[in-house]
Each structure stands twice: as C-alpha cells, then as structure tokens.
Design a protein around this motif. Structure first.
Motif, PDB file in Angstrom:
ATOM      1  N   UNK A 175      67.170  53.524  72.137  1.00  0.00           N
ATOM      2  CA  UNK A 175      66.365  52.898  73.184  1.00  0.00           C
ATOM      3  C   UNK A 175      67.295  52.158  74.141  1.00  0.00           C
ATOM      4  N   UNK A 176      66.800  51.941  75.383  1.00  0.00           N
ATOM      5  CA  UNK A 176      67.534  51.152  76.367  1.00  0.00           C
ATOM      6  C   UNK A 176      66.608  50.108  76.982  1.00  0.00           C
ATOM      7  N   UNK A 177      67.096  48.882  77.118  1.00  0.00           N
ATOM      8  CA  UNK A 177      66.334  47.822  77.777  1.00  0.00           C
ATOM      9  C   UNK A 177      66.726  47.770  79.247  1.00  0.00           C
ATOM     10  N   UNK A 178      65.728  47.831  80.120  1.00  0.00           N
ATOM     11  CA  UNK A 178      65.953  47.767  81.565  1.00  0.00           C
ATOM     12  C   UNK A 178      65.258  46.534  82.128  1.00  0.00           C
ATOM     13  N   UNK A 179      65.837  45.996  83.199  1.00  0.00           N
ATOM     14  CA  UNK A 179      65.307  44.780  83.819  1.00  0.00           C
ATOM     15  C   UNK A 179      65.331  44.941  85.329  1.00  0.00           C
ATOM     16  N   UNK A 180      64.313  44.370  85.998  1.00  0.00           N
ATOM     17  CA  UNK A 180      64.250  44.400  87.461  1.00  0.00           C
ATOM     18  C   UNK A 180      63.797  43.040  87.969  1.00  0.00           C
ATOM     19  N   UNK A 181      64.414  42.520  89.033  1.00  0.00           N
ATOM     20  CA  UNK A 181      63.914  41.278  89.638  1.00  0.00           C
ATOM     21  C   UNK A 181      62.576  41.530  90.322  1.00  0.00           C
ATOM     22  N   UNK A 182      61.764  40.514  90.357  1.00  0.00           N
ATOM     23  CA  UNK A 182      60.472  40.650  91.037  1.00  0.00           C
ATOM     24  C   UNK A 182      60.677  40.717  92.543  1.00  0.00           C
ATOM     25  N   UNK A 183      59.943  41.592  93.184  1.00  0.00           N
ATOM     26  CA  UNK A 183      59.990  41.739  94.633  1.00  0.00           C
ATOM     27  C   UNK A 183      58.563  41.687  95.169  1.00  0.00           C
ATOM     28  N   UNK A 234      61.084  38.236  86.601  1.00  0.00           N
ATOM     29  CA  UNK A 234      61.674  39.509  86.205  1.00  0.00           C
ATOM     30  C   UNK A 234      60.641  40.404  85.518  1.00  0.00           C
ATOM     31  N   UNK A 235      60.908  41.713  85.598  1.00  0.00           N
ATOM     32  CA  UNK A 235      60.150  42.728  84.888  1.00  0.00           C
ATOM     33  C   UNK A 235      61.068  43.368  83.849  1.00  0.00           C
ATOM     34  N   UNK A 236      60.472  43.815  82.719  1.00  0.00           N
ATOM     35  CA  UNK A 236      61.234  44.497  81.680  1.00  0.00           C
ATOM     36  C   UNK A 236      60.586  45.838  81.356  1.00  0.00           C
ATOM     37  N   UNK A 267      50.244  44.330  83.481  1.00  0.00           N
ATOM     38  CA  UNK A 267      51.432  43.526  83.181  1.00  0.00           C
ATOM     39  C   UNK A 267      51.803  42.652  84.371  1.00  0.00           C
ATOM     40  N   UNK A 268      52.510  41.558  84.083  1.00  0.00           N
ATOM     41  CA  UNK A 268      52.957  40.630  85.103  1.00  0.00           C
ATOM     42  C   UNK A 268      54.435  40.318  84.858  1.00  0.00           C
ATOM     43  N   UNK A 269      55.158  39.890  85.888  1.00  0.00           N
ATOM     44  CA  UNK A 269      56.552  39.497  85.655  1.00  0.00           C
ATOM     45  C   UNK A 269      56.617  38.208  84.853  1.00  0.00           C
ATOM     46  N   UNK A 270      57.721  38.033  84.133  1.00  0.00           N
ATOM     47  CA  UNK A 270      57.958  36.783  83.412  1.00  0.00           C
ATOM     48  C   UNK A 270      58.893  35.920  84.251  1.00  0.00           C
ATOM     49  N   UNK A 271      58.861  34.613  83.996  1.00  0.00           N
ATOM     50  CA  UNK A 271      59.610  33.668  84.824  1.00  0.00           C
ATOM     51  C   UNK A 271      60.646  32.943  83.988  1.00  0.00           C
ATOM     52  N   UNK A 293      55.796  40.644  93.793  1.00  0.00           N
ATOM     53  CA  UNK A 293      54.760  41.088  92.873  1.00  0.00           C
ATOM     54  C   UNK A 293      54.968  42.455  92.273  1.00  0.00           C
ATOM     55  N   UNK A 294      56.063  43.141  92.609  1.00  0.00           N
ATOM     56  CA  UNK A 294      56.390  44.454  92.054  1.00  0.00           C
ATOM     57  C   UNK A 294      57.847  44.455  91.619  1.00  0.00           C
ATOM     58  N   UNK A 295      58.219  45.377  90.709  1.00  0.00           N
ATOM     59  CA  UNK A 295      59.622  45.423  90.296  1.00  0.00           C
ATOM     60  C   UNK A 295      60.534  45.810  91.455  1.00  0.00           C
ATOM     61  N   UNK A 296      61.710  45.141  91.513  1.00  0.00           N
ATOM     62  CA  UNK A 296      62.727  45.521  92.484  1.00  0.00           C
ATOM     63  C   UNK A 296      63.578  46.645  91.925  1.00  0.00           C
TER      64      UNK A 296
END
Length: 298
Positions: free
Chosen positions: A63-71, A104-106, A127-131, A73-76
């Motif tokens: 498995x791989x964990x991916x992360x995106x900054x919030x943009x 961030x989004x995961x 789902x929602x981003x976490x802070x 209200x949506x993943x960047x």
C-alpha cells in the motif's frame, strides 16, 4: 496464445516443461479510508486506516499513503508521503504529521505485483479534509484604553484563529490593595469577540492607580491555548469634592474691596490631589475666570 484480455493466465513451454504466467492490467480493489482526529496539534497528528484491498491475479504487493493540501475544499496536488510508499499488505493503518499547519486530504493506493494502482486520488463521498494546527489563537483587548475607571466598566476583546477555529474564550481579574496582586475572579468563560463587565464592587474594589488587572485568552479547536493578554487600570469610585470658606460668607452686596476665601478640595478615593481651581465670575455666572491654587488643598 496471442492477444488476450486485461487479466489472463497463460501457459508457455520451454526445455524445462510448461510454465504458467499471468497477464494482469486490472487494478486492485479500491479501499475505504478513514482519518482521525479531524483536528490535531499532536505529533504524530493523524491516524489513517483503511479496509483491505484484494487482487485476484498477480496479488497485492503493498500500500502507499498519499497526501494532498486542501485547495478551497478539494484536494490539491497529490503526492506519496515520504517513507509511506511500501506499506506491507498486512498493515491497515499508519500515522502521519503534515509538514506545516493547514488542511489536508489523505488517500491510500493498493499496488499489485505488476504495479497496477487502485484509484484513490479523489475523496470519497462525505469525506472532509483534516486540519493540522499548532498555532496559538490571539486575543487583543480593544477597549477601554489604559487609564482610570470611575465605576463598573466594559472590556472589549477581539479573538482570532485562522485554522481550526475558536473553541472557547476566557478571562480572569486580579486586584491590588498595596499588599500584592490577588485573584478576585477566577478563570471565567466569556463570549469570543465580545465584551464583559468588570465591577468595582467585587472584581476591582481597590482604589488607586494600577490596582485592577484584566487578563484574557482563547483556546482553539486543536486545543492550542493563546498567550494571555493583560491590561491594568486605575480605579476611583470615591467622589471629588470642593468647599469654599471665607468672607464675605453670603451672597449679596458688599462694599469691601478685599475678598478672602480658602478652598478645601478633596481628592477621589485612592488618588492624590494634584491641583485645585478657584473660579471667579464678574458676569453673574455667564463666564468664569479660573485660577489654580494650592492653599487649602487637602
């Protein structure tokens, strides 16, 4: 055997006999991801959990964990998290701390043995981003200005937190009667970005300069507590008074050319008197001439 579908098993033959091979272009099944808590100031900040994936042909590899900054209200831009690109197939949770404060989004990719990736680059429904928030909220006393208060007064405060948001706001009060500061009101909840009243009966009963200290602070949803901000005020709840004695002692006509009066001035409670003014009118009270005097000052 030539051609074939996106997922077939083949048998080949060489000098050693028949061999089985797998042709696999099908991605592993998509996983369901949960992230907790929703707001954090800890390290590690978040726990990411997911359901197991499966791959019927070549089998799961990792498995791989991916992360995106919030943009807004949506993943960047998605990127694999460093050190989280080879998570064993028997592992269904991991932790992460983002590199900076923010939202961030995961997502989790399941990867099979021929490097087919499951789709996980878009957030799942609901789902929602976490802070991640390690910054303290701020509080500012905006009124009244530093100075003397002559009775109960209102203290106005501005509170700010740009990431996780304000959770609660508080204040406390101390008074000084000359023997040192003592707490007259313990930590008390107040409405953020509003005002509260300081009484001179119980909160600040001691008169004089710099005898009343008001302190405020705020706490955000990531449990960060802001720096305590204080303002110190003077309190004067006594009355200022003035009396005049001398001759002539009563209003009316006189033929004397010399008037002798002694002013008696009383300062307000807790303060020294710095001056006393004697006013004279020759126009029946329509205008006055003021003279500062020190004689008779008490």
């Amino acid at each position: 055997h030539c051609g074939g579908t996106s997922a077939d098993r083949y048998v080949t033959r060489d000098s050693q006999g028949p061999r089985g091979v797998v042709y696999d272009t099908t991605a592993p099944t998509r996983v369901n991801v949960t992230v907790s808590p929703g707001v954090s100031n800890q390290n590690p900040a978040f726990t990411i959990s997911w359901t197991a994936s499966s791959d019927a042909l070549s089998g799961l590899n990792h498995y791989e964990l991916w992360r995106a900054p919030d943009a807004s209200g949506s993943p960047g831009s998605w990127a694999v998290v460093a050190g989280k690109d080879k998570i064993a197939t028997g592992t269904l949770s991991t932790t992460d701390t983002p590199p900076a404060n923010g939202k961030y989004w995961y997502g989790i990719h399941a990867v099979d043995n021929v490097t087919n990736y499951s789709t996980e680059n878009t957030p799942q429904p609901g789902t929602q981003p976490v802070t991640y928030d390690t910054a303290r909220p701020t509080s500012t006393i905006t009124a009244p200005p530093i100075g003397t208060q002559f009775g109960p007064f209102s203290v106005s405060v501005t509170d700010t937190d740009s990431l996780s948001g304000l959770a609660s706001c508080s204040y406390y009060i101390q008074a000084n009667n000359g023997s040192g500061w003592r707490t007259t009101k313990n930590i008390t909840a107040r409405t953020c970005n509003s005002s509260f009243t300081v009484t001179t009966a119980s909160d600040c009963p001691d008169q004089g300069a710099a005898t009343c200290n008001v302190s405020v602070f705020a706490t955000d949803n990531a449990t960060n507590t802001g720096t305590i901000v204080s303002a110190t005020y003077g309190i004067s709840i006594g009355s200022r008074g003035a009396a005049l004695s001398g001759s002539p002692s009563a209003a009316g006509w006189t033929n004397t050319t010399t008037f002798t009066y002694t002013p008696t001035c009383t300062p307000a409670g807790g303060f020294a008197l710095t001056g006393c003014a004697l006013q004279i009118s020759t126009t029946g009270g329509s205008s006055w001439i003021s003279t500062n005097v020190t004689s008779g000052v008490q």
